[in-house]
Design an enzyme around this catalytic site. Structure first.
Site, PDB file in Angstrom:
ATOM      1  N   PRO A 162       0.833  -1.215   0.000  1.00 41.18           N
ATOM      2  CA  PRO A 162       0.000   0.000   0.000  1.00 41.18           C
ATOM      3  C   PRO A 162       0.860   1.255   0.000  1.00 41.18           C
ATOM      4  O   PRO A 162       1.999   1.230   0.492  1.00 41.18           O
ATOM      5  CB  PRO A 162      -0.786  -0.119   1.318  1.00 41.18           C
ATOM      6  CG  PRO A 162      -0.017  -1.062   2.169  1.00 41.18           C
ATOM      7  CD  PRO A 162       0.750  -1.969   1.260  1.00 41.18           C
ATOM      8  N   PHE A 164       1.096   5.451   1.151  1.00 41.74           N
ATOM      9  CA  PHE A 164       0.937   6.018   2.495  1.00 41.74           C
ATOM     10  C   PHE A 164      -0.359   6.786   2.670  1.00 41.74           C
ATOM     11  O   PHE A 164      -1.036   6.668   3.681  1.00 41.74           O
ATOM     12  CB  PHE A 164       2.131   6.952   2.810  1.00 41.74           C
ATOM     13  CG  PHE A 164       3.415   6.197   2.956  1.00 41.74           C
ATOM     14  CD1 PHE A 164       3.797   5.672   4.179  1.00 41.74           C
ATOM     15  CD2 PHE A 164       4.236   5.974   1.861  1.00 41.74           C
ATOM     16  CE1 PHE A 164       4.970   4.945   4.319  1.00 41.74           C
ATOM     17  CE2 PHE A 164       5.411   5.255   1.987  1.00 41.74           C
ATOM     18  CZ  PHE A 164       5.784   4.737   3.213  1.00 41.74           C
ATOM     19  N   ARG A 165      -0.735   7.562   1.659  1.00 42.07           N
ATOM     20  CA  ARG A 165      -1.788   8.565   1.894  1.00 42.07           C
ATOM     21  C   ARG A 165      -3.085   8.341   1.146  1.00 42.07           C
ATOM     22  O   ARG A 165      -3.989   9.167   1.256  1.00 42.07           O
ATOM     23  CB  ARG A 165      -1.236   9.960   1.586  1.00 42.07           C
ATOM     24  CG  ARG A 165      -0.128  10.339   2.546  1.00 42.07           C
ATOM     25  CD  ARG A 165       0.478  11.713   2.328  1.00 42.07           C
ATOM     26  NE  ARG A 165       1.502  11.929   3.345  1.00 42.07           N
ATOM     27  CZ  ARG A 165       2.724  11.430   3.278  1.00 42.07           C
ATOM     28  NH1 ARG A 165       3.098  10.727   2.230  1.00 42.07           N
ATOM     29  NH2 ARG A 165       3.588  11.645   4.255  1.00 42.07           N
ATOM     30  N   ASN A 236      10.945   5.358  -1.855  1.00 40.76           N
ATOM     31  CA  ASN A 236      10.484   4.063  -1.354  1.00 40.76           C
ATOM     32  C   ASN A 236      11.550   3.323  -0.560  1.00 40.76           C
ATOM     33  O   ASN A 236      12.739   3.423  -0.841  1.00 40.76           O
ATOM     34  CB  ASN A 236       9.991   3.201  -2.518  1.00 40.76           C
ATOM     35  CG  ASN A 236       8.786   3.828  -3.191  1.00 40.76           C
ATOM     36  OD1 ASN A 236       8.207   4.769  -2.645  1.00 40.76           O
ATOM     37  ND2 ASN A 236       8.424   3.344  -4.353  1.00 40.76           N
ATOM     38  N   ASP A 238      11.039  -0.049  -0.010  1.00 33.59           N
ATOM     39  CA  ASP A 238      10.717  -1.470  -0.221  1.00 33.59           C
ATOM     40  C   ASP A 238      11.807  -2.234  -0.955  1.00 33.59           C
ATOM     41  O   ASP A 238      11.741  -3.462  -1.086  1.00 33.59           O
ATOM     42  CB  ASP A 238       9.375  -1.614  -0.944  1.00 33.59           C
ATOM     43  CG  ASP A 238       9.302  -0.792  -2.239  1.00 33.59           C
ATOM     44  OD1 ASP A 238      10.328  -0.670  -2.915  1.00 33.59           O
ATOM     45  OD2 ASP A 238       8.211  -0.287  -2.556  1.00 33.59           O
ATOM     46  N   HIS A 255      14.971   8.186   1.021  1.00 33.28           N
ATOM     47  CA  HIS A 255      14.483   7.949   2.391  1.00 33.28           C
ATOM     48  C   HIS A 255      15.101   6.680   2.980  1.00 33.28           C
ATOM     49  O   HIS A 255      14.528   6.060   3.870  1.00 33.28           O
ATOM     50  CB  HIS A 255      12.949   7.884   2.405  1.00 33.28           C
ATOM     51  CG  HIS A 255      12.327   9.227   2.115  1.00 33.28           C
ATOM     52  ND1 HIS A 255      10.983   9.399   1.906  1.00 33.28           N
ATOM     53  CD2 HIS A 255      12.873  10.469   2.023  1.00 33.28           C
ATOM     54  CE1 HIS A 255      10.731  10.692   1.681  1.00 33.28           C
ATOM     55  NE2 HIS A 255      11.864  11.353   1.747  1.00 33.28           N
TER      56      HIS A 255
HETATM   57  P1  OAD Z   1       1.936   8.840  -0.870  1.00 34.48           P
HETATM   58  O1  OAD Z   1       1.084   7.742  -0.333  1.00 34.48           O
HETATM   59  O2  OAD Z   1       1.926  10.115  -0.123  1.00 34.48           O
HETATM   60  O3  OAD Z   1       1.520   9.155  -2.364  1.00 34.48           O
HETATM   61  C1  OAD Z   1       1.336   8.140  -3.313  1.00 34.48           C
HETATM   62  C2  OAD Z   1       0.761   8.754  -4.597  1.00 34.48           C
HETATM   63  O4  OAD Z   1       0.697   7.740  -5.560  1.00 34.48           O
HETATM   64  C3  OAD Z   1      -0.636   9.311  -4.417  1.00 34.48           C
HETATM   65  O5  OAD Z   1      -0.769  10.536  -5.108  1.00 34.48           O
HETATM   66  C4  OAD Z   1      -1.534   8.239  -5.033  1.00 34.48           C
HETATM   67  O6  OAD Z   1      -2.707   8.756  -5.604  1.00 34.48           O
HETATM   68  C5  OAD Z   1      -0.624   7.695  -6.095  1.00 34.48           C
HETATM   69  N1  OAD Z   1      -0.900   6.289  -6.431  1.00 34.48           N
HETATM   70  C6  OAD Z   1      -0.955   5.233  -5.621  1.00 34.48           C
HETATM   71  N2  OAD Z   1      -1.191   4.100  -6.286  1.00 34.48           N
HETATM   72  C7  OAD Z   1      -1.298   4.460  -7.594  1.00 34.48           C
HETATM   73  C8  OAD Z   1      -1.551   3.748  -8.794  1.00 34.48           C
HETATM   74  N3  OAD Z   1      -1.734   2.437  -8.811  1.00 34.48           N
HETATM   75  N4  OAD Z   1      -1.610   4.442  -9.939  1.00 34.48           N
HETATM   76  C9  OAD Z   1      -1.428   5.793  -9.951  1.00 34.48           C
HETATM   77  N5  OAD Z   1      -1.169   6.502  -8.847  1.00 34.48           N
HETATM   78  C10 OAD Z   1      -1.114   5.854  -7.681  1.00 34.48           C
HETATM   79  O7  OAD Z   1       3.410   8.239  -1.002  1.00 34.48           O
HETATM   80  P2  OAD Z   1       4.769   9.037  -1.191  1.00 34.48           P
HETATM   81  O8  OAD Z   1       4.576  10.251  -1.998  1.00 34.48           O
HETATM   82  O9  OAD Z   1       5.779   8.066  -1.639  1.00 34.48           O
HETATM   83  O10 OAD Z   1       8.231   8.372   4.224  1.00 34.48           O
HETATM   84  O11 OAD Z   1       5.101   9.469   0.295  1.00 34.48           O
HETATM   85  C11 OAD Z   1       6.297  10.148   0.590  1.00 34.48           C
HETATM   86  C12 OAD Z   1       6.844   9.753   1.926  1.00 34.48           C
HETATM   87  O12 OAD Z   1       5.830   9.894   2.908  1.00 34.48           O
HETATM   88  C13 OAD Z   1       7.259   8.311   2.018  1.00 34.48           C
HETATM   89  O13 OAD Z   1       8.571   8.107   1.581  1.00 34.48           O
HETATM   90  C14 OAD Z   1       7.089   7.982   3.464  1.00 34.48           C
HETATM   91  C15 OAD Z   1       5.907   8.826   3.845  1.00 34.48           C
HETATM   92  O14 OAD Z   1       5.935   9.328   5.113  1.00 34.48           O
HETATM   93  C16 OAD Z   1       8.962   7.415   4.821  1.00 34.48           C
HETATM   94  O15 OAD Z   1       8.822   6.242   4.597  1.00 34.48           O
HETATM   95  C17 OAD Z   1       9.973   7.887   5.783  1.00 34.48           C
END
Ligand code: OAD
Length: 416
Positions: A162, A164-165, A236, A238, A255
């Protein structure tokens, strides 16, 4: 003067008046003249490629491809005006042509790059001009050879991890059992310092090994194999980028990762495998030097980013294409990286929703956005580029290697 002579004279005067009138109408006041010249030069500029190649003018709607995203009406207009757009309209390979030869190739005759071919007028007039087509053209034309990829959790959702947001499914919406005061606390260094248990409990699920890279990761590896990847900057943790074969020197894990571990107080390194064993068996690894708690070297809120991150000061000014994938661009300083490419550098966002500077209306000249499922978008882009089959073959090869090594490990374990 006779009557006939008078008649001749009046005819002569009338014709000379018409001549003067005609020349006066051309000699407009200077402001008007400038306007005429501007209009003319604009037409010349935007249609120069067509004029050179004798194509009929492209209708306005021709720039709207099948995958046109919201907000792109304005962008379309800007693209048509830019020099880059003129280069694009010079591109002689249509989407169909880019794909078809790959399908027609006999097995074993796959070439990774089909040579550009001159398209007929008819084909050129009907070339789809969607976002992905435009970016694919830049790559095929050789306009972009230093591609930077900036990625986030969205690239791994197709692997079953999954993000994060995303409301409902994102990690931060599902942390109730850890009882943290707010979701991000689980990655907060001060919170961890007080109570490492919630993070260690979550880490058992996050440790790499349970998931495999997906098509999106392999697309990035293909960029590297084609000699186009300047570097990938990922948030990421992972480890799927390394797992799919993107070489270490092409990767910045901004990160951090689980690949190493150290004391969260004095930073004394601790063997990563040892730390993993402790965490997996619900024990707390402790620093042999200061007795502080050891944690995997993933970067928590309140911690410094790794040294490798600072390569961005050299990479971003060098980039000629930036691809942003699967990130909400909410976490600094990473998020601001996307604003450090030169203003003429095209940026492509592949994401479910507009994020960061792509929320702006109108979009910046040279910004492209393809909204929707990342896997679909990346697959479409790969198909336009003619890379799809190569990526599928690569995935098959890699998965086969993994299966064989697992089998071998199973056999050797069995023998022991
Ligand atoms: P987010 O969860 O904040 O954002 C993920 C983005 O990807 C969102 O805009 C979703 O809409 C999009 N998304 C997810 N699945 C998708 C799919 N199948 N197709 C198209 N879009 C999709 O994740 P990050 O931006 O990576 O920190 O978050 C940044 C940091 O916040 C992470 O590195 C983490 C967290 O706190 C640490 O792990 C320290």
């Amino acid at each position: 003067m006779t009557r006939s002579a008078l008649h001749e004279l009046s005819k002569l005067l009338a014709s000379s008046e018409r001549t003067v009138e005609g020349s006066m109408s051309k000699a407009k006041p200077s402001k008007e003249r400038r306007a005429v010249q501007l209009t003319l030069s604009r037409v010349t500029r935007s249609s120069s490629a067509q004029a050179r190649q004798g194509d009929p003018p492209v209708p306005k709607d021709a720039s709207a491809g099948p995958q046109m995203a919201p907000n792109q009406g304005a962008q379309r207009g800007r693209q048509a005006d830019s020099g880059l757009a003129q280069d694009l309209s010079l591109m002689s390979m249509s989407e169909q042509e880019a794909i078809l030869p790959r399908h027609r190739s006999p097995p074993g005759m796959k070439s990774s790059r089909s040579p550009p071919r001159l398209a007929s007028k008819t084909v050129r007039a009907t070339v789809p001009r969607g976002t992905l087509n435009s970016v694919a053209r830049l790559l095929t034309l050789g306009r972009c050879r230093n591609v930077l990829v900036v990625a986030g959790a969205g690239i791994s959702t197709a692997s079953g991890i999954p993000d994060f947001r995303t409301p409902g499914t994102g990690l931060y919406a599902n942390l109730q059992r850890y009882n943290t005061p707010f979701p991000e606390a689980i990655f907060n260094i001060d919170y961890f310092s007080n109570d490492p248990r919630p993070f260690f409990s979550l880490a058992k699920e996050l440790y790499p090994g349970r998931h495999r890279p997906n098509y999106v990761h392999y697309f990035i590896r293909m960029l590297h194999q084609k000699g186009l990847l300047l570097r990938m900057y990922t948030q990421n943790i992972d480890g799927l980028e390394q797992m799919c074969g993107i070489p270490e020197e092409k990767l910045v894990e901004a990160h951090g990762s689980f690949a190493s571990a150290s004391c969260h107080l004095c930073y004394t390194p601790f063997p990563a495998e040892e730390a993993k064993k402790f965490i997996m068996t619900d024990r707390v690894p402790v620093c042999t030097f200061c007795q502080g708690t050891v944690k995997p070297d993933i970067v928590f809120f309140g911690e410094d980013l790794p040294q490798s991150y600072f390569q961005h000061t050299k990479d971003f000014p060098k980039a000629d294409l930036l691809i942003i994938m699967g990130t909400s661009l909410q976490i600094e300083p990473f998020a601001s990286l996307v604003n450090t490419v030169r203003s003429t550098v095209p940026r492509l966002l592949l994401n479910r929703d507009p994020v960061g500077p792509f929320q702006r209306v109108p979009l910046r000249r040279g910004d492209y956005m393809e909204l929707g499922d990342l896997l679909d978008s990346v697959r479409k882009l790969a198909q336009i580029l003619g890379w799809h089959q190569d990526i599928c073959d690569l995935i098959q090869d890699e998965e086969q290697k993994v299966a064989l090594s697992l089998q071998a490990a199973g056999v050797s374990l069995w023998r022991r």
